[in-house]
Design a protein around this motif. Structure first.
Motif, PDB file in Angstrom:
ATOM      1  N   VAL A  29       0.859  -1.176   0.000  1.00 28.82           N
ATOM      2  CA  VAL A  29       0.000   0.000   0.000  1.00 28.82           C
ATOM      3  C   VAL A  29       0.898   1.228   0.000  1.00 28.82           C
ATOM      4  O   VAL A  29       1.723   1.409   0.897  1.00 28.82           O
ATOM      5  N   ALA A  30       0.735   2.075  -1.032  1.00 29.30           N
ATOM      6  CA  ALA A  30       1.571   3.268  -1.187  1.00 29.30           C
ATOM      7  C   ALA A  30       1.192   4.340  -0.172  1.00 29.30           C
ATOM      8  O   ALA A  30       0.159   4.252   0.508  1.00 29.30           O
ATOM      9  N   ALA A  31       2.024   5.352  -0.099  1.00 27.67           N
ATOM     10  CA  ALA A  31       1.833   6.441   0.868  1.00 27.67           C
ATOM     11  C   ALA A  31       0.481   7.132   0.699  1.00 27.67           C
ATOM     12  O   ALA A  31      -0.101   7.615   1.672  1.00 27.67           O
ATOM     13  N   ASP A  32      -0.043   7.168  -0.542  1.00 24.61           N
ATOM     14  CA  ASP A  32      -1.340   7.823  -0.767  1.00 24.61           C
ATOM     15  C   ASP A  32      -2.522   6.896  -0.495  1.00 24.61           C
ATOM     16  O   ASP A  32      -3.670   7.250  -0.742  1.00 24.61           O
ATOM     17  N   GLY A  33      -2.245   5.680   0.012  1.00 23.66           N
ATOM     18  CA  GLY A  33      -3.309   4.749   0.368  1.00 23.66           C
ATOM     19  C   GLY A  33      -3.780   3.864  -0.768  1.00 23.66           C
ATOM     20  O   GLY A  33      -4.654   3.033  -0.568  1.00 23.66           O
ATOM     21  N   THR A  34      -3.209   4.024  -1.949  1.00 25.63           N
ATOM     22  CA  THR A  34      -3.609   3.196  -3.082  1.00 25.63           C
ATOM     23  C   THR A  34      -2.662   2.008  -3.212  1.00 25.63           C
ATOM     24  O   THR A  34      -1.518   2.064  -2.783  1.00 25.63           O
ATOM     25  N   PRO A  35      -3.152   0.926  -3.827  1.00 28.41           N
ATOM     26  CA  PRO A  35      -2.290  -0.254  -3.975  1.00 28.41           C
ATOM     27  C   PRO A  35      -1.217  -0.036  -5.040  1.00 28.41           C
ATOM     28  O   PRO A  35      -1.420   0.718  -5.992  1.00 28.41           O
ATOM     29  N   ARG A  36      -0.100  -0.689  -4.858  1.00 31.11           N
ATOM     30  CA  ARG A  36       0.992  -0.684  -5.822  1.00 31.11           C
ATOM     31  C   ARG A  36       1.436  -2.124  -6.049  1.00 31.11           C
ATOM     32  O   ARG A  36       1.435  -2.937  -5.126  1.00 31.11           O
ATOM     33  N   CYS A  37       1.833  -2.396  -7.267  1.00 27.01           N
ATOM     34  CA  CYS A  37       2.393  -3.698  -7.623  1.00 27.01           C
ATOM     35  C   CYS A  37       3.533  -3.411  -8.581  1.00 27.01           C
ATOM     36  O   CYS A  37       3.316  -2.860  -9.660  1.00 27.01           O
ATOM     37  N   VAL A  38       4.761  -3.758  -8.167  1.00 26.79           N
ATOM     38  CA  VAL A  38       5.934  -3.450  -8.975  1.00 26.79           C
ATOM     39  C   VAL A  38       6.767  -4.703  -9.209  1.00 26.79           C
ATOM     40  O   VAL A  38       6.913  -5.535  -8.314  1.00 26.79           O
ATOM     41  N   GLU A  48      13.760 -16.878   3.229  1.00 27.60           N
ATOM     42  CA  GLU A  48      13.241 -15.539   2.986  1.00 27.60           C
ATOM     43  C   GLU A  48      13.418 -15.170   1.519  1.00 27.60           C
ATOM     44  O   GLU A  48      14.331 -15.639   0.855  1.00 27.60           O
ATOM     45  N   VAL A  49      12.531 -14.297   1.068  1.00 26.72           N
ATOM     46  CA  VAL A  49      12.697 -13.644  -0.223  1.00 26.72           C
ATOM     47  C   VAL A  49      13.468 -12.364   0.058  1.00 26.72           C
ATOM     48  O   VAL A  49      13.122 -11.611   0.970  1.00 26.72           O
ATOM     49  N   VAL A  50      14.525 -12.124  -0.713  1.00 23.88           N
ATOM     50  CA  VAL A  50      15.320 -10.912  -0.543  1.00 23.88           C
ATOM     51  C   VAL A  50      15.301 -10.135  -1.850  1.00 23.88           C
ATOM     52  O   VAL A  50      15.611 -10.675  -2.914  1.00 23.88           O
ATOM     53  N   CYS A  51      14.912  -8.870  -1.763  1.00 27.27           N
ATOM     54  CA  CYS A  51      14.953  -7.928  -2.874  1.00 27.27           C
ATOM     55  C   CYS A  51      15.853  -6.779  -2.432  1.00 27.27           C
ATOM     56  O   CYS A  51      16.066  -6.593  -1.232  1.00 27.27           O
ATOM     57  N   CYS A  52      16.354  -6.021  -3.363  1.00 32.41           N
ATOM     58  CA  CYS A  52      17.185  -4.864  -3.025  1.00 32.41           C
ATOM     59  C   CYS A  52      16.678  -3.656  -3.793  1.00 32.41           C
ATOM     60  O   CYS A  52      16.207  -3.780  -4.927  1.00 32.41           O
ATOM     61  N   THR A  53      16.785  -2.496  -3.170  1.00 34.04           N
ATOM     62  CA  THR A  53      16.338  -1.262  -3.820  1.00 34.04           C
ATOM     63  C   THR A  53      17.241  -0.113  -3.404  1.00 34.04           C
ATOM     64  O   THR A  53      18.036  -0.241  -2.466  1.00 34.04           O
ATOM     65  N   THR A  54      17.090   0.986  -4.087  1.00 34.46           N
ATOM     66  CA  THR A  54      17.877   2.175  -3.769  1.00 34.46           C
ATOM     67  C   THR A  54      17.423   2.771  -2.444  1.00 34.46           C
ATOM     68  O   THR A  54      16.276   2.586  -2.030  1.00 34.46           O
ATOM     69  N   ARG A  55      18.317   3.482  -1.809  1.00 37.80           N
ATOM     70  CA  ARG A  55      17.973   4.109  -0.525  1.00 37.80           C
ATOM     71  C   ARG A  55      16.918   5.195  -0.678  1.00 37.80           C
ATOM     72  O   ARG A  55      16.249   5.542   0.296  1.00 37.80           O
ATOM     73  N   ASN A  56      16.775   5.753  -1.875  1.00 37.02           N
ATOM     74  CA  ASN A  56      15.804   6.829  -2.091  1.00 37.02           C
ATOM     75  C   ASN A  56      14.523   6.341  -2.770  1.00 37.02           C
ATOM     76  O   ASN A  56      13.733   7.140  -3.253  1.00 37.02           O
ATOM     77  N   ALA A  57      14.291   5.043  -2.809  1.00 38.53           N
ATOM     78  CA  ALA A  57      13.098   4.497  -3.465  1.00 38.53           C
ATOM     79  C   ALA A  57      11.831   4.927  -2.727  1.00 38.53           C
ATOM     80  O   ALA A  57      11.740   4.773  -1.504  1.00 38.53           O
ATOM     81  N   PRO A  58      10.853   5.473  -3.458  1.00 36.82           N
ATOM     82  CA  PRO A  58       9.608   5.897  -2.813  1.00 36.82           C
ATOM     83  C   PRO A  58       8.907   4.789  -2.040  1.00 36.82           C
ATOM     84  O   PRO A  58       8.250   5.060  -1.025  1.00 36.82           O
ATOM     85  N   LYS A  59       9.050   3.537  -2.461  1.00 36.76           N
ATOM     86  CA  LYS A  59       8.350   2.446  -1.778  1.00 36.76           C
ATOM     87  C   LYS A  59       8.793   2.274  -0.335  1.00 36.76           C
ATOM     88  O   LYS A  59       8.058   1.743   0.491  1.00 36.76           O
TER      89      LYS A  59
END
Length: 165
Positions: A29-38, A48-59
């Motif tokens: 659930v994104a910051a605006d309350g809407t669903p996100r799927c990426v 565990e499932v491990v993913c990596c992202t940038t430190r500045n990623a909005p998610k």
């Protein structure tokens, strides 16, 4: 689901094959309350499932506020194989490039020269990343051989009940 039930689902041959794939779809659930799927690259470490992202990623803002996530890993052939997971994400800020990031991106078709250039670029771009570590709390495999979506299972039952004995 109990940990034993989750482990039983994840240990099935189709599940193991799906957990060896490159891309999952991460839902939150994104910051605006809407669903996100990426779509996001991932690796499975056996627990565990491990993913990596940038430190500045909005998610990350959203995941810090609400760590509940769902994942889908599937195939593009008929009949499809679909692994559905739910869990909570733990965020682990890492200096440098996490080994999982290099591992999950190592499956792409690259020559050795391309691989060296890619890794050099990655190391020059990121001073750190955030590991998204998801421990499954629920799992379902849909293989259309032994398991179906629950709504289809219900229709199959209803059809059988309508059939004369």
């Amino acid at each position: 689901m109990t940990p034993h039930q989750i482990a039983e689902v994840l240990d099935r041959p189709h599940s193991r094959a799906l957990l060896a794939r490159d891309i999952t779809r991460l839902s939150y659930v994104a910051a605006d309350g809407t669903p996100r799927c990426v779509p996001i690259a991932f690796t499975w470490n056996g627990r565990e499932v491990v993913c990596c992202t940038t430190r500045n990623a909005p998610k990350l803002v959203s995941l810090r506020r609400d760590p509940a996530v769902a994942l889908t890993v599937d195939t593009e052939v008929h009949p499809p194989k679909i692994l559905l997971l739910r869990g909570r994400v733990e965020l682990d800020d890492v200096d440098g490039i996490p080994e999982e990031y290099l591992q999950m991106n190592g499956s792409y078709d690259m020559s050795e020269e391309q691989r060296v250039a890619w890794e050099t670029e990655v190391r020059s771009l990121y001073d750190g990343m955030v590991r998204l570590v998801i421990t499954p709390t629920w799992a379902k495999l849909i293989d259309f051989e032994t398991t179906l979506p629950s709504a289809v299972e219900e229709l199959v039952r209803q059809r059988a009940e309508r059939q004369p004995a």
